[in-house]
Design an enzyme around this catalytic site. Structure first.
Site: not given
Ligand code: AMP
Length: 283
Positions: A188, A64, A40, A151, A35-37, A153, A190
């Site tokens: 995010s 998790q 990512h 950062e 669900a990339l943005h 997370d 979410r």
């Molecule tokens: P996730 O897919 O939510 O598990 O996130 C994957 C990676 O993307 C993790 O290292 C997150 O901290 C990072 N990430 C998620 N949202 C952001 C954001 N808004 N800015 C920078 N990194 C992000």
């Protein structure tokens, strides 16, 4: 722009990475749940600056998620993700199945101490065990030179650093700044759960944290500043605050005024839980 090659099993991943290594190329990994943005994508850009080849894992890691959490509902959109990876020229996507990562009989868990204490762990007690276990597996599968984590997370980033340090995993961990929308809301996957009215509330989280961090760095007692931030979040429309807490930014030990600090928060908007964190500048 062409999509990255996709491998969905460990043997194929290792074969690709071995080819790169034979050519003397360095590899940077970006673990994601898809669900990339833009957040990512920013990590992938950093990965591509650090190493000649990038591999992005897309795996919604069931270990998790607590039983009460949003595992089934978590957005899955691989075709769209691969199109987005094409825009940043990622080299390889690793999309393992749950069965490939956790075959029948899987029985190992990695439990990290130190920075796991409190914050997320108070509300998601098995979360970091799931994260540490899957990150260790990904690193042993892909053997990257570097891995980039957001950062956004922040506690997770500290836990991954601790994991690599303690287990001598030879992966350079790079922390990347949080990417936000024009209103300061951290991007995010979410956020897709939020309706228009909730989005307007969510967009106040970062400003409220920054105000509290500024107050702390100019002398306000931590409890006053975090108490005020919690009240402001409720007044803005958040229904429940899990925590608003300052920690030392490197170790996540309790914050001391003479050390670089980080103010971290988690709060609920309807059924959606949002997290964010900001720097506490030293005065
Ligand atoms: P996730 O897919 O939510 O598990 O996130 C994957 C990676 O993307 C993790 O290292 C997150 O901290 C990072 N990430 C998620 N949202 C952001 C954001 N808004 N800015 C920078 N990194 C992000």
């Amino acid at each position: 722009m062409s999509r990255p090659d996709v491998v969905d099993n460990v043997a194929a991943l290792r074969a690709r990475i071995q080819d790169w290594r034979r050519d003397g190329l360095r590899v940077a990994m970006v673990p994601t749940m898809g669900a990339l943005h833009e957040g990512h994508l920013s990590l992938i850009r950093i990965a591509r600056e650090k190493a000649q080849r990038s591999v992005v894992s897309i795996f919604v890691n069931p270990t998790q998620f607590a039983p009460s959490e949003d595992l089934d509902k978590y957005p899955r959109q691989l075709a769209r993700d691969l199109d987005m990876l094409a825009t940043v020229k990622a080299d390889l996507a690793f999309t393992p199945t749950v069965g490939a990562m956790y075959p029948a009989g899987f029985a190992t868990k990695i439990s990290v101490g130190g920075p796991t204490a409190g914050l997320e762990s108070d509300f998601r007690p098995t979360f970091f065990e799931g994260v540490a276990t899957v990150v260790a597996k990904l690193f042993l599968q892909a053997t990257p030179d570097y891995a980039v984590f957001g950062e956004k997370d922040y506690q997770q980033l500290c836990v991954v650093r601790q994991l690599c340090c303690d287990l001598d995993l030879p992966v350079g961990i790079i922390g990347a700044p949080t990417i936000r929308d024009a209103h300061g809301l951290a991007m995010s996957s979410r956020n897709a759960y939020l309706g228009e009215a909730e989005l307007a509330v969510a967009r106040q989280l970062n400003a409220i944290l920054r105000k509290a961090a500024a107050a702390m760095s100019t002398g306000a007692p931590q409890d006053d500043a975090t108490g005020e931030a919690s009240r402001a979040l409720i007044a803005a429309g958040f229904q429940k605050i899990d925590y608003v807490e300052a920690r030392e930014s490197l170790t996540l030990a309790p914050w001391r005024r003479d050390r670089a600090g980080r103010l971290l928060a988690a709060a609920w908007l309807g059924k959606t839980r949002l997290i964010d964190n900001v720097d506490v500048p030293t005065a």
